[in-house]
Scaffold this active site. Structure first.
Site, PDB file in Angstrom:
ATOM      1  N   SER A 128       0.866  -1.186   0.000  1.00  0.00           N
ATOM      2  CA  SER A 128       0.000   0.000   0.000  1.00  0.00           C
ATOM      3  C   SER A 128       0.890   1.220   0.000  1.00  0.00           C
ATOM      4  CB  SER A 128      -0.856   0.011   1.271  1.00  0.00           C
ATOM      5  OG  SER A 128      -1.357   1.319   1.512  1.00  0.00           O
ATOM      6  N   TYR A 149      -0.481  -0.813  10.155  1.00  0.00           N
ATOM      7  CA  TYR A 149      -0.675  -1.150   8.739  1.00  0.00           C
ATOM      8  C   TYR A 149       0.514  -0.680   7.896  1.00  0.00           C
ATOM      9  CZ  TYR A 149      -3.203  -1.053   4.193  1.00  0.00           C
ATOM     10  OH  TYR A 149      -3.603  -1.227   2.891  1.00  0.00           O
TER      11      TYR A 149
HETATM   12  P1  NAD Z   1     -10.605  -6.147   1.088  1.00  0.00           P
HETATM   13  O1  NAD Z   1     -10.662  -5.941   2.571  1.00  0.00           O
HETATM   14  O2  NAD Z   1     -11.879  -6.040   0.331  1.00  0.00           O
HETATM   15  O3  NAD Z   1      -9.975  -7.565   0.759  1.00  0.00           O
HETATM   16  C1  NAD Z   1      -9.047  -8.192   1.575  1.00  0.00           C
HETATM   17  C2  NAD Z   1      -9.573  -9.574   1.880  1.00  0.00           C
HETATM   18  O4  NAD Z   1      -8.658 -10.256   2.740  1.00  0.00           O
HETATM   19  C3  NAD Z   1     -10.938  -9.557   2.609  1.00  0.00           C
HETATM   20  O5  NAD Z   1     -11.843 -10.391   1.920  1.00  0.00           O
HETATM   21  C4  NAD Z   1     -10.614 -10.143   3.968  1.00  0.00           C
HETATM   22  O6  NAD Z   1     -11.677 -10.899   4.508  1.00  0.00           O
HETATM   23  C5  NAD Z   1      -9.428 -11.036   3.628  1.00  0.00           C
HETATM   24  N1  NAD Z   1      -8.677 -11.423   4.813  1.00  0.00           N
HETATM   25  C6  NAD Z   1      -8.367 -10.651   5.869  1.00  0.00           C
HETATM   26  N2  NAD Z   1      -7.733 -11.373   6.803  1.00  0.00           N
HETATM   27  C7  NAD Z   1      -7.636 -12.630   6.306  1.00  0.00           C
HETATM   28  C8  NAD Z   1      -7.084 -13.822   6.794  1.00  0.00           C
HETATM   29  N3  NAD Z   1      -6.496 -13.891   8.011  1.00  0.00           N
HETATM   30  N4  NAD Z   1      -7.166 -14.935   6.034  1.00  0.00           N
HETATM   31  C9  NAD Z   1      -7.745 -14.881   4.818  1.00  0.00           C
HETATM   32  N5  NAD Z   1      -8.290 -13.771   4.299  1.00  0.00           N
HETATM   33  C10 NAD Z   1      -8.239 -12.661   5.045  1.00  0.00           C
HETATM   34  O7  NAD Z   1      -9.501  -5.159   0.519  1.00  0.00           O
HETATM   35  P2  NAD Z   1      -9.196  -4.717  -0.998  1.00  0.00           P
HETATM   36  O8  NAD Z   1      -9.596  -3.332  -1.137  1.00  0.00           O
HETATM   37  O9  NAD Z   1      -9.713  -5.722  -1.959  1.00  0.00           O
HETATM   38  O10 NAD Z   1      -7.606  -4.762  -0.958  1.00  0.00           O
HETATM   39  C11 NAD Z   1      -6.835  -5.735  -1.681  1.00  0.00           C
HETATM   40  C12 NAD Z   1      -5.361  -5.520  -1.377  1.00  0.00           C
HETATM   41  O11 NAD Z   1      -4.963  -4.203  -1.756  1.00  0.00           O
HETATM   42  C13 NAD Z   1      -5.026  -5.642   0.136  1.00  0.00           C
HETATM   43  O12 NAD Z   1      -3.758  -6.229   0.273  1.00  0.00           O
HETATM   44  C14 NAD Z   1      -5.004  -4.190   0.581  1.00  0.00           C
HETATM   45  O13 NAD Z   1      -4.220  -3.974   1.749  1.00  0.00           O
HETATM   46  C15 NAD Z   1      -4.414  -3.524  -0.638  1.00  0.00           C
HETATM   47  N6  NAD Z   1      -4.746  -2.100  -0.716  1.00  0.00           N
HETATM   48  C16 NAD Z   1      -6.045  -1.682  -0.797  1.00  0.00           C
HETATM   49  C17 NAD Z   1      -6.330  -0.325  -0.874  1.00  0.00           C
HETATM   50  C18 NAD Z   1      -7.756   0.193  -1.000  1.00  0.00           C
HETATM   51  O14 NAD Z   1      -7.929   1.413  -1.136  1.00  0.00           O
HETATM   52  N7  NAD Z   1      -8.788  -0.685  -0.991  1.00  0.00           N
HETATM   53  C19 NAD Z   1      -5.292   0.608  -0.859  1.00  0.00           C
HETATM   54  C20 NAD Z   1      -3.979   0.157  -0.762  1.00  0.00           C
HETATM   55  C21 NAD Z   1      -3.719  -1.213  -0.701  1.00  0.00           C
END
Ligand code: NAD
Length: 259
Positions: free
Chosen positions: A142, A155
């Site tokens: 991120s 985070y």
């Molecule tokens: P999201 O929360 O929708 O998806 C992440 C998924 O991981 C969720 O379904 C959650 O249930 C699952 N998860 C959490 N803990 C878990 C565990 N212990 N075992 C298995 N699954 C688990 O988030 P997203 O927006 O789809 O993000 C995808 C990736 O991009 C992530 O790595 C996130 O950190 C990164 N990211 C997202 C953003 C944003 O703006 N959404 C920004 C920067 C980085």
């Protein structure tokens, strides 16, 4: 269906919400066979069912060694190999200033956002990639992991560490013909982002639109990325088109970070 992932098997963690299901659909459209992992089996089963016979759903907590082993065992049992590991699962943790930070919040976040990528990578390397001398691992960091983010020391630190883990894995597995790279998204327009903006709006007495405008204003491209924008980069890094790219952290953030 044929495409960049024809004949390849990919595991996607966190495949039930946000970016995960979008990557699953796009990889399936390009010929991949998939194992889709999430903690809530019923949700990820829906994602797999929408894709059809080339996707299998498994329940896995990616911080649990036995669950990760079983997840990879499912891939080996169903498809016989693993070519791509998408370490997408993550948690945001609970927002806290550093003077409020707790060991539980810090470590619980670290376990999902960094340690789990080690566990999943270790397992696919040992079960398939090292022996076959091929494979691509993609981690999901991120922009908070570059410069830090207020109330997100847990985070930011985990996502920063994930970039160093990426480089270390890349250095270790390169001679086996295996690559490891990191996608570094800025704000993605998913439910996670919407919920975050709603909470900040409530805390600051603003509308969600005002909060969004505040986030977008400093971005050169003045927009969030869509899940498809981020997935497009992840698929490229996972594909043979990125044959000589490894150890890299690539931003997909509308220009937020320019190094
Ligand atoms: P999201 O929360 O929708 O998806 C992440 C998924 O991981 C969720 O379904 C959650 O249930 C699952 N998860 C959490 N803990 C878990 C565990 N212990 N075992 C298995 N699954 C688990 O988030 P997203 O927006 O789809 O993000 C995808 C990736 O991009 C992530 O790595 C996130 O950190 C990164 N990211 C997202 C953003 C944003 O703006 N959404 C920004 C920067 C980085």
């Amino acid at each position: 269906m044929s495409g960049r992932f024809t004949g390849k098997v990919a595991i996607i963690t966190g495949a039930s919400t946000g970016l995960g299901p979008v990557m699953a659909r796009m990889m399936a459209e390009e010929g991949a066979k998939l194992v889709l992992a999430a903690r809530r089996l019923e949700l990820v089963e829906e994602v797999a069912a929408a894709i059809g016979e080339n996707a299998v759903a498994v329940r896995a907590d990616v911080t649990d060694e036995a669950d990760v082993a079983a997840m990879v065992e499912t891939a080996m049992g169903c498809w016989g190999q693993v070519d791509v590991m998408m370490n997408n699962a993550a948690v945001p943790g609970v927002d806290k200033y550093i003077w409020e930070q707790t060991v539980d919040n810090f470590l619980d976040t670290y376990k999902v956002d960094c340690m789990a990528a080690m566990l999943c990578s270790r397992e696919v390397l040992n079960r398939s990639m090292l022996e076959r001398r091929t494979g691509a691992i993609v981690n999901f960091s991120s922009s908070a992991g570059w410069d830090g983010m207020v109330r997100k020391s847990h985070y930011s630190a985990a996502k920063g560490a994930l970039r160093i883990l990426t480089k270390t894995i890349a250095r270790e597995v390169g001679e086996y013909g295996i690559r490891c790279n990191c996608v570094v998204p800025g704000a993605i327009g998913t439910d996670l982002m919407l919920n975050y903006m709603k909470r900040i709006a409530e805390e600051q007495g603003k509308t969600v639109a005002e909060v969004e405008a505040g986030i977008v204003a400093p971005l050169p491209l003045r927009t969030f990325s869509t899940p498809e924008d981020v997935a497009g980069l992840a698929l490229f890094l996972a594909s043979d088109e990125a044959r000589t790219i490894t150890g890299q952290s690539v931003n997909v953030d509308a220009g937020l970070v320019m190094s």
